[in-house]
Enzyme design. Sequence first.
Site, PDB file in Angstrom:
ATOM      1  CE  LYS A 147     -33.174  43.871   5.253  1.00 40.14           C
ATOM      2  NZ  LYS A 147     -34.306  43.735   4.327  1.00 40.14           N
ATOM      3  CD  GLU A 204     -37.248  36.099  -9.492  1.00 37.58           C
ATOM      4  OE1 GLU A 204     -36.662  36.983 -10.098  1.00 37.58           O
ATOM      5  OE2 GLU A 204     -37.180  34.887  -9.802  1.00 37.58           O
ATOM      6  NE  ARG A 222     -38.342  26.189  -7.051  1.00 35.52           N
ATOM      7  CZ  ARG A 222     -37.907  25.032  -7.519  1.00 35.52           C
ATOM      8  NH1 ARG A 222     -38.550  23.924  -7.213  1.00 35.52           N
ATOM      9  NH2 ARG A 222     -36.838  24.963  -8.277  1.00 35.52           N
ATOM     10  CD  GLU A 223     -38.377  32.248   1.459  1.00 39.68           C
ATOM     11  OE1 GLU A 223     -38.115  31.619   2.492  1.00 39.68           O
ATOM     12  OE2 GLU A 223     -39.194  33.189   1.433  1.00 39.68           O
ATOM     13  N   GLY A 241     -48.812  16.367   2.265  1.00 39.26           N
ATOM     14  CA  GLY A 241     -48.183  16.702   3.538  1.00 39.26           C
ATOM     15  C   GLY A 241     -49.117  17.515   4.399  1.00 39.26           C
ATOM     16  CB  CYS A 254     -45.001  33.017  -1.957  1.00 34.88           C
ATOM     17  SG  CYS A 254     -43.561  34.088  -2.047  1.00 34.88           S
ATOM     18  CE  LYS A 258     -46.932  38.167  -0.246  1.00 33.85           C
ATOM     19  NZ  LYS A 258     -46.993  39.048  -1.393  1.00 33.85           N
ATOM     20  CE  LYS A 303     -38.701  26.031  -0.097  1.00 34.51           C
ATOM     21  NZ  LYS A 303     -39.008  26.382  -1.466  1.00 34.51           N
ATOM     22  NE  ARG A 345     -41.011  35.840   5.530  1.00 35.16           N
ATOM     23  CZ  ARG A 345     -40.631  36.494   4.424  1.00 35.16           C
ATOM     24  NH1 ARG A 345     -41.127  37.684   4.176  1.00 35.16           N
ATOM     25  NH2 ARG A 345     -39.773  35.962   3.588  1.00 35.16           N
TER      26      ARG A 345
END
Length: 470
Positions: free
Chosen positions: A35, A151, A154-155, A253, A260, A263, A320, A327
């Site tokens: 990475k 933190e 949001r993705e 929905g 997140c 989990k 989303k 995931r």
Amino acid sequence: MKITIIGSGYVGLVTGACFAEVGHEVICLDNDTRKIKALRNGQIPIYEPGLEQLVQRNVSAHRLSFTGSIEEGVDNSEVIFIAVPTPAQVDGSVDLTYIERVAREMASVLKEYRVIVDKSTVPVKTGEKVADTIRRYGQAEVEFDVVSNPEFLREGCAFADLMKPDRIVIGSNSERALTIMKRVYEPFMAPIMVTDINSAELIKHAANSFLALKISYINALSAICEASGADVEKVAEGIGADKRIGRSFLNAGLGYGGSCFPKDVAAFISISEQIGEPFPLLREVQRINQYQRERFINRLRDTLWILKEKRIAVWGLTFKPDTDDVRSSVAVDLVNDLIREGAHVTAYDPKGNERVQELNLCPGVHLAGSALDAVRDAETLVLATEWPDFAAIDLAEVYRRMHTPIVFDGRNLFDPNTMRDLGFQYYSIGRLPTKGNSNGQLRRLANIDLGISPKYTWRPRHNGVTQGSR
Ligand code: UDX
């Protein structure tokens, strides 16, 4: 300021790039050498809108660099952020192995005062354990402070969330550490809340669980709306207009997914039980989330009767829009449910196809190259993720390509009246189904020209930001 971020995943990389953007000198560290090599070559391992340019800009300005060496990271920065994964274990509790390992590794190379900041989502009291570990494995005379700084990004809109946060939570009992942390966040000009470490840690789990609760609340209401002929969107508007409630995170929905919410809700249940104060309300939140998908499939079954051998197109695989993250994606689970029932599923996602294929998440699925390819000859279209790309599609063309024009919209993306006018048999969440006019007539019309602009059904949703940007 000189900052090191340990862990170059979603949170670590985006946080590091944003810190560099406001002028700090940032080292992003990861023990995955491949990475680090890729990042040094300008390859970004994740999709996040704007991230690639942000990284490039700050690398060129020599404010952002990458390393695999913990010693280099700890030696060269006065603030060290921990942003490593804290995955869920089978029983829902949090696996803190990575955090503990990082604490030990840091202790072995710590030579002078450092502020060690926990950014990963962790159970309450983890900060105390990190401090104990560093004390146990480090040299007695070296000073350090452990701070909790959860933190909330949001993705999909992480950049905006980080650059303009609603609040910055800093949990610390050291004035020295607080002064340094305030300098880190000064350029963001956001409200800073100072708490003790335990409260800061709890805020993160409590916030995510509350948002999940809001989603389950509106989803439970959507079932009541369907049974009573009410419209869940109107109900959400009506209750959300009350400032005490707020309209965001009341979009009914298929339920919440991602790395997140599932989990963190499970972790909070486990933490509350461990400390002897069980939180059964959150079990209900989980149950509703699961039931929402089951309800959707039941409706699909009621309409199509037998799912076995039905050709079903699924739009959306990511958890989303605006991310390639699959995931704990409800869309992926839904595809697998349909395949298990023997349906022939053709799926398409603007960013998720590759990941699903790489990780073999949906064995048996056929992945299409475009949304329109996916619906060719389909007996039903299921919309599982509300990508703006789908809202902008030429629905008349979709109608022409489908074998039978049945649409199940799991994210309430389309307008029921428009779908009816186009001739679709249309089902959504918490809104009454609509049936188009005479199928045959409209299908013939569609073959000529419906003359309808493809973009007209898009509407902003209400997550506090426009739909698609979470
Ligand atoms: C979440 C939190 O929002 C963020 O503050 C935290 O730091 C990380 O977890 P994220 O998982 O990136 O962020 O996505 P989010 O936009 O919160 O959506 C989570 C899930 O809830 C998605 O599956 C989404 O589709 C679903 N959702 C969201 C709904 O079903 N309805 C809504 O009204 C909002």
